[in-house]
Design an enzyme around this catalytic site. Structure first.
Site, PDB file in Angstrom:
ATOM      1  N   PHE A   7      62.242  12.716  61.672  1.00  0.00           N
ATOM      2  CA  PHE A   7      61.915  14.128  61.838  1.00  0.00           C
ATOM      3  C   PHE A   7      63.174  14.961  62.047  1.00  0.00           C
ATOM      4  CE2 PHE A   7      58.010  12.033  63.282  1.00  0.00           C
ATOM      5  CZ  PHE A   7      57.009  12.846  62.766  1.00  0.00           C
ATOM      6  N   ASP A   8      63.218  16.103  61.381  1.00  0.00           N
ATOM      7  CA  ASP A   8      64.119  17.157  61.810  1.00  0.00           C
ATOM      8  C   ASP A   8      63.596  17.651  63.158  1.00  0.00           C
ATOM      9  OD1 ASP A   8      66.047  19.368  61.614  1.00  0.00           O
ATOM     10  OD2 ASP A   8      64.258  20.594  61.262  1.00  0.00           O
ATOM     11  N   PHE A   9      64.414  18.401  63.883  1.00  0.00           N
ATOM     12  CA  PHE A   9      63.992  18.857  65.211  1.00  0.00           C
ATOM     13  C   PHE A   9      63.559  20.323  65.215  1.00  0.00           C
ATOM     14  CE2 PHE A   9      64.602  20.329  69.555  1.00  0.00           C
ATOM     15  CZ  PHE A   9      63.856  19.393  70.238  1.00  0.00           C
ATOM     16  N   ASP A  10      64.515  21.223  65.029  1.00  0.00           N
ATOM     17  CA  ASP A  10      64.219  22.655  65.091  1.00  0.00           C
ATOM     18  C   ASP A  10      63.284  23.083  63.968  1.00  0.00           C
ATOM     19  OD1 ASP A  10      66.134  23.797  67.238  1.00  0.00           O
ATOM     20  OD2 ASP A  10      67.415  22.500  66.031  1.00  0.00           O
ATOM     21  N   VAL A 161      60.749  14.266  57.430  1.00  0.00           N
ATOM     22  CA  VAL A 161      59.919  15.456  57.609  1.00  0.00           C
ATOM     23  C   VAL A 161      60.805  16.590  58.120  1.00  0.00           C
ATOM     24  CG1 VAL A 161      57.884  16.419  58.746  1.00  0.00           C
ATOM     25  CG2 VAL A 161      57.965  13.974  58.199  1.00  0.00           C
TER      26      VAL A 161
END
Length: 217
Positions: A7-10, A161
């Site tokens: 996963f990306d975060f922001d 994602v």
């Protein structure tokens, strides 16, 4: 067979959009005495902070301008940062189904970890690759490849994602399947990257489960 979700975060796991926009406007006011358009700010979402700082304020040491930005963000995070609806339920579902998870972010490790602890989601992730871990950033494949190496898996076993073209192009370059989230605020026409190609798009977190079932047959 996909066994790992990165996963990306922001803008993907946690809604930092408001605090990021406010931090940019604060920084523009601090150095230029004016605010910038929302379109210009969101077009840079996903780009490493120091690169954007160097471009936007070329006469200022990017570490100094990043400090102005980060101090404002830290002071306003509790009020402006929220977890996206359905994310905790998604992470619990993926964990129950046996998927491994990691985070690949352009944010610093300390700030990403602070927000994950704030919302109680840190324990779901085995690994994190942040801007502290590599000098080569999205859309270069290096951040994803480094995370794959840390987790001991191949590109064919992973899914990325994210909410920005930086995430998707990074996945494209790493030869990893990609999912673009529909709750992003980054505009398709307002981007520094015009050839990112996602494999799937989801409108809410729960739809990721269906994507994984389709991929794994």
């Amino acid at each position: 067979m996909i066994n790992t979700v990165l996963f990306d975060f922001d803008g993907t796991l946690v809604n930092t959009n408001d605090v990021i926009i406010a931090s940019w406007q604060h920084t523009y006011m601090y150095y230029l005495g004016r605010e910038e358009s929302l379109e210009k700010i969101t077009a840079c979402f996903g780009e490493p902070l120091l690169l954007t700082m160097e471009r936007e304020f070329p006469e200022v040491d990017p570490r100094e301008s990043a400090g102005v930005y980060r101090n404002f963000q830290k002071e306003n995070a509790d009020e402006l940062v929220k977890i996206f609806p359905g994310i905790k339920e998604l992470l619990e579902s993926l964990k129950t189904d046996g998927f491994r998870m990691g985070v690949v972010t352009s944010r610093t490790r300390e700030s990403a970890q602070r927000y994950m602890d704030m919302f109680g989601i840190g324990d779901y992730f085995e690994e994190m690759v942040s801007c502290d871990d590599t000098d080569i950033h999205k859309p270069n494949p290096e951040p994803i490849l480094l995370c794959l190496k840390k987790m001991g898996i191949t590109a064919e076993e992973a899914l990325m994602v994210g909410d920005s073209p930086f995430d998707i192009k990074c996945a494209n370059n790493a030869r990893v399947k990609s999912v673009l989230v529909g709750w992003r605020i980054t505009g398709d026409g307002q981007t520094l990257i015009d050839d990112a190609r996602e494999d799937f798009t989801i409108s809410e977190p729960s739809e990721l489960v269906g994507v994984l079932k389709r991929l794994n047959g």
